[in-house]
Design a protein around this motif. Structure first.
Motif, PDB file in Angstrom:
ATOM      1  N   THR A   1       0.232   3.840   6.494  1.00  0.00           N
ATOM      2  CA  THR A   1      -0.734   4.317   5.498  1.00  0.00           C
ATOM      3  C   THR A   1      -0.728   5.834   5.366  1.00  0.00           C
TER       4      THR A   1
ATOM      5  N   GLU B   1      -2.389  13.832  -0.506  1.00  0.00           N
ATOM      6  CA  GLU B   1      -3.538  13.077  -0.006  1.00  0.00           C
ATOM      7  C   GLU B   1      -3.770  13.546   1.426  1.00  0.00           C
TER       8      GLU B   1
ATOM      9  N   GLU C   1       0.836  -1.208   0.000  1.00  0.00           N
ATOM     10  CA  GLU C   1       0.000   0.000   0.000  1.00  0.00           C
ATOM     11  C   GLU C   1       0.866   1.250   0.000  1.00  0.00           C
TER      12      GLU C   1
ATOM     13  N   ARG D   1       1.207  11.901   1.966  1.00  0.00           N
ATOM     14  CA  ARG D   1      -0.059  11.487   2.576  1.00  0.00           C
ATOM     15  C   ARG D   1      -0.073  12.061   3.984  1.00  0.00           C
TER      16      ARG D   1
ATOM     17  N   TYR E   1       2.236   1.683  -3.464  1.00  0.00           N
ATOM     18  CA  TYR E   1       1.209   1.622  -4.516  1.00  0.00           C
ATOM     19  C   TYR E   1       1.416   0.409  -5.429  1.00  0.00           C
TER      20      TYR E   1
END
Length: 304
Positions: free
Chosen positions: A139, A122, A23, A93, A26
């Motif tokens: 994450t 993000e 994750e 992120r 990606y």
């Protein structure tokens, strides 16, 4: 040796999970597993102990992790030294609690985008426990939360804390100053139960041997503001958020004879040996938040 495969191993080892590393990069889990298997074949050793369901590096895997980090750091240094001077690509992120979102996060992101036009963002807005779990799982790359996160590869820097204040409706709360016992007789709104603001608000009344009429736990600043506007009660919110929101709606900072405990803010982030992007962004946030913290405080509007 393919450094993308080395990077894959580094994140699998750091996050202790093939799925989380996939994750992060990606990739699909099958692609991540394939990269690790190819690296093991090239090295002629097993890096992961697959005999147990619980994640575990082999002895050789633990040794290679040290070299993997050095290889990725060397790759970063080569890119920096031999770079063409083009704008640094940034993919981040970021997670933040609502208090940060409604105070300095948006203007800081605007400045960050101006400084780094290649920024790809993000953004997640959540409570502190969820943000800490996400940074530990890998994450998210960077979170702004009340509590610091811990764990292997996770670092934390404290940001200036946020002053808290009571806020009411200018047509309903017209006094120049309020005593704590007067506020205790009103319906109060603050963040969810167990949060730092909720706990410190209750402690404030206990220290003064008072029992508030009602304390409503609301997880959303937007909801609290709307309730204050509807005459539901008085909210305890970060002063910076209130000052920013007064540009969009009618609110009044209430002067009180009791001092409210500030809201601590911590920037927790995952180190990345292949890039200085996260550290650059963290330092930008610290400078921006610190600069705003040193600005002269706006005086609250006082209605006679």
């Amino acid at each position: 040796m393919n450094l993308r495969f080395v990077e894959a191993f580094y994140w699998v080892a750091s996050l202790k999970s093939i799925s989380r590393a996939a994750e992060k990069l990606y990739l699909t889990q099958s692609a991540m597993s394939s990269r690790i298997a190819t690296l093991e074949e090239e090295l002629g050793i097993l890096l992961l102990d697959r005999r147990d369901k619980q994640f575990k590096l082999t002895v050789a895997g633990a040794r290679f992790l040290v070299y993997a980090q050095k290889l990725l750091e060397l790759q970063r240094e080569v890119k920096a030294e031999m770079g063409s001077g083009q704008a640094m690509a940034m993919s981040m992120r970021i997670g933040a609690i609502e208090s940060v979102l409604h105070s300095w996060l948006i203007p800081w992101l605007e400045k960050l985008r101006a400084d780094y036009p290649a920024l790809e963002l993000e953004l997640t807005v959540e409570t502190t426990p969820i943000l800490i779990d996400q940074i530990q799982r890998g994450t998210l790359d960077l979170v702004f939360a009340v509590l610091p996160a811990s764990g292997e590869g996770v670092r934390t820097q404290a940001l200036p804390p946020m002053d808290m204040a009571f806020v009411g409706h200018p047509d309903l709360h017209k006094k120049r100053n309020y005593r704590l016992d007067q506020l205790a007789g009103m319906e109060l709104l603050t963040f969810q139960k167990g949060s730092q603001p909720h706990v410190t608000l209750l402690d404030l009344f206990r220290q003064h041997r008072m029992e508030p009429k009602k304390v409503h736990a609301i997880s959303s600043i937007s909801a609290m503001v709307q309730l204050v506007q509807g005459g539901f009660g008085v909210a305890m919110l970060p002063r910076a958020a209130v000052e920013r929101l007064t540009g969009f709606t009618r609110l009044k900072l209430l002067t009180c004879d009791a001092r409210l405990q500030s809201l601590p803010i911590n920037a927790s982030y995952r180190t990345d040996p292949s890039s200085r992007t996260v550290e650059t962004v963290v330092q930008s946030a610290i400078a921006f938040a610190g600069g705003r913290n040193n600005e002269p405080k706006k005086r609250p509007k006082v209605n006679p």
